[in-house]
Design a protein around this motif. Structure first.
Motif, mmCIF file in Angstrom:
data_model
loop_
_atom_site.group_PDB
_atom_site.id
_atom_site.type_symbol
_atom_site.label_atom_id
_atom_site.label_comp_id
_atom_site.label_asym_id
_atom_site.label_seq_id
_atom_site.Cartn_x
_atom_site.Cartn_y
_atom_site.Cartn_z
ATOM 1 N N SER A 54 0.815 -1.220 0.000
ATOM 2 C CA SER A 54 0.000 0.000 0.000
ATOM 3 C C SER A 54 0.848 1.270 0.000
ATOM 4 O O SER A 54 0.320 2.377 -0.104
ATOM 5 N N ALA A 55 2.153 1.115 0.107
ATOM 6 C CA ALA A 55 3.043 2.280 0.195
ATOM 7 C C ALA A 55 3.517 2.707 -1.185
ATOM 8 O O ALA A 55 4.099 1.913 -1.921
ATOM 9 N N ARG A 56 3.256 3.954 -1.517
ATOM 10 C CA ARG A 56 3.813 4.502 -2.755
ATOM 11 C C ARG A 56 5.197 5.080 -2.520
ATOM 12 O O ARG A 56 6.009 5.154 -3.431
ATOM 13 N N THR A 57 5.459 5.498 -1.290
ATOM 14 C CA THR A 57 6.762 6.031 -0.903
ATOM 15 C C THR A 57 7.163 5.395 0.423
ATOM 16 O O THR A 57 6.329 4.803 1.120
ATOM 17 N N ARG A 58 8.401 5.552 0.800
ATOM 18 C CA ARG A 58 8.870 5.000 2.080
ATOM 19 C C ARG A 58 8.113 5.611 3.245
ATOM 20 O O ARG A 58 7.821 4.935 4.236
ATOM 21 N N ASP A 59 7.762 6.882 3.147
ATOM 22 C CA ASP A 59 7.016 7.546 4.220
ATOM 23 C C ASP A 59 5.653 6.905 4.455
ATOM 24 O O ASP A 59 5.088 7.035 5.536
ATOM 25 N N GLU A 60 5.118 6.228 3.455
ATOM 26 C CA GLU A 60 3.813 5.577 3.579
ATOM 27 C C GLU A 60 3.924 4.111 3.997
ATOM 28 O O GLU A 60 2.907 3.446 4.204
ATOM 29 N N ALA A 61 5.144 3.590 4.103
ATOM 30 C CA ALA A 61 5.333 2.183 4.443
ATOM 31 C C ALA A 61 4.917 1.912 5.883
ATOM 32 O O ALA A 61 5.167 2.720 6.781
ATOM 33 N N ALA A 63 4.857 -0.470 9.496
ATOM 34 C CA ALA A 63 5.927 -0.859 10.418
ATOM 35 C C ALA A 63 6.672 -2.106 9.944
ATOM 36 O O ALA A 63 7.903 -2.168 10.039
ATOM 37 N N GLY A 64 5.965 -3.108 9.428
ATOM 38 C CA GLY A 64 6.620 -4.333 8.954
ATOM 39 C C GLY A 64 7.543 -4.066 7.786
ATOM 40 O O GLY A 64 8.656 -4.600 7.713
ATOM 41 N N ALA A 65 7.104 -3.238 6.862
ATOM 42 C CA ALA A 65 7.942 -2.889 5.713
ATOM 43 C C ALA A 65 9.156 -2.094 6.166
ATOM 44 O O ALA A 65 10.276 -2.331 5.687
ATOM 45 N N LEU A 66 8.963 -1.167 7.085
ATOM 46 C CA LEU A 66 10.096 -0.371 7.573
ATOM 47 C C LEU A 66 11.132 -1.233 8.270
ATOM 48 O O LEU A 66 12.335 -1.051 8.072
ATOM 49 N N ARG A 67 10.672 -2.199 9.077
ATOM 50 C CA ARG A 67 11.620 -3.108 9.742
ATOM 51 C C ARG A 67 12.419 -3.899 8.694
ATOM 52 O O ARG A 67 13.633 -4.068 8.838
ATOM 53 N N ALA A 68 11.744 -4.359 7.656
ATOM 54 C CA ALA A 68 12.423 -5.125 6.609
ATOM 55 C C ALA A 68 13.418 -4.252 5.854
ATOM 56 O O ALA A 68 14.559 -4.666 5.589
ATOM 57 N N LEU A 69 13.021 -3.051 5.510
ATOM 58 C CA LEU A 69 13.919 -2.131 4.804
ATOM 59 C C LEU A 69 15.140 -1.805 5.664
ATOM 60 O O LEU A 69 16.276 -1.820 5.180
ATOM 61 N N ASP A 98 12.582 -0.252 -4.565
ATOM 62 C CA ASP A 98 12.294 1.166 -4.782
ATOM 63 C C ASP A 98 12.148 1.933 -3.473
ATOM 64 O O ASP A 98 12.376 3.146 -3.439
ATOM 65 N N LEU A 99 11.781 1.245 -2.400
ATOM 66 C CA LEU A 99 11.594 1.924 -1.114
ATOM 67 C C LEU A 99 12.856 1.956 -0.264
ATOM 68 O O LEU A 99 12.890 2.611 0.776
ATOM 69 N N LEU A 100 13.902 1.245 -0.693
ATOM 70 C CA LEU A 100 15.173 1.332 0.024
ATOM 71 C C LEU A 100 15.704 2.757 -0.049
ATOM 72 O O LEU A 100 15.512 3.450 -1.059
ATOM 73 N N ASP A 101 16.377 3.192 0.997
ATOM 74 C CA ASP A 101 17.046 4.488 0.975
ATOM 75 C C ASP A 101 18.039 4.493 -0.185
ATOM 76 O O ASP A 101 18.708 3.485 -0.436
ATOM 77 N N GLN A 102 18.129 5.597 -0.883
ATOM 78 C CA GLN A 102 18.996 5.700 -2.063
ATOM 79 C C GLN A 102 20.407 5.182 -1.793
ATOM 80 O O GLN A 102 21.021 4.570 -2.642
ATOM 81 N N TYR A 103 20.928 5.422 -0.610
ATOM 82 C CA TYR A 103 22.281 4.979 -0.273
ATOM 83 C C TYR A 103 22.281 3.945 0.858
ATOM 84 O O TYR A 103 23.310 3.711 1.475
#
Length: 183
Positions: A54-61, A63-69, A98-103
């Motif tokens: 459901s996340a178009r950007t990292r800010d919309e991810a 908690a589970g997606a953020l932990r994985a990223l 695409d949601l990984l931080d650029q660096y």
């Protein structure tokens, strides 16, 4: 985690946790764990669910997606395992990337693996995965591992040369991994 353990992340791009791709990735994990102590985190992108989809950007991810990223971005070694889907990696795998931080994975030792129905997809590593991780500035091992379906019985690897290929690919990263262990 001991200061001499590698943080290894197995990034599984397969819809199934028990797939040929996951089995190949685990075989790489096994090779690494025979050499060094590791702390393994497994990220199955399809299991993240709506926190990711459901996340178009990292800010919309969620908690589970953020932990994985964050786990991928904190890895000392990233092992990528994905099936070939229509000549490339699955879309949800790309969405995760695409949601990984650029660096976030810049300089991270990374080993690419893929599985597919036949040998005709063997260039997926060099034509699809390598450019993606080069864009993210990961340090990608020169050797990637591709196995076709006939190299397996279910999720058991039958190819007698697979273990050697895995060992050679991990050898490519030894200087970087040993440096990380000393840091």
């Amino acid at each position: 985690m001991s200061p001499t353990s590698l943080r290894v992340v197995l990034l599984n791009g397969s819809p199934s946790q028990d797939s040929k791709s996951a089995a190949l990735g685990q075989a790489v994990v096994d090779d690494v764990s025979e050499r060094w102590p590791i702390v393994l985190t497994r990220v199955d992108v399809y299991r993240i669910g709506t926190d990711l989809t459901s996340a178009r950007t990292r800010d919309e991810a969620g908690a589970g997606a953020l932990r994985a990223l964050e786990a991928v971005e904190a890895a000392d070694l990233l092992i990528v395992a994905t099936p070939v889907f229509r000549g490339s990696y699955p879309g949800i795998f790309k969405h995760f990337a695409d949601l990984l931080d650029q660096y976030g994975v810049a300089g991270t030792p990374t080993l690419l693996t893929a599985t597919g129905g036949s040998e005709r997809h063997c260039l997926v590593i060099d034509h699809e995965l390598r450019p993606l991780f080069a864009f993210l500035q990961a340090f990608v091992a020169p050797s990637g591992i591709y196995l076709s379906s006939d190299a397996f019985d279910g999720t058991t690897i039958l190819d007698p040369h697979a273990r050697t290929r895995i060992h050679v690919a991990v050898d490519d990263l030894v200087p970087l991994l040993e440096r990380r262990l000393r840091a």
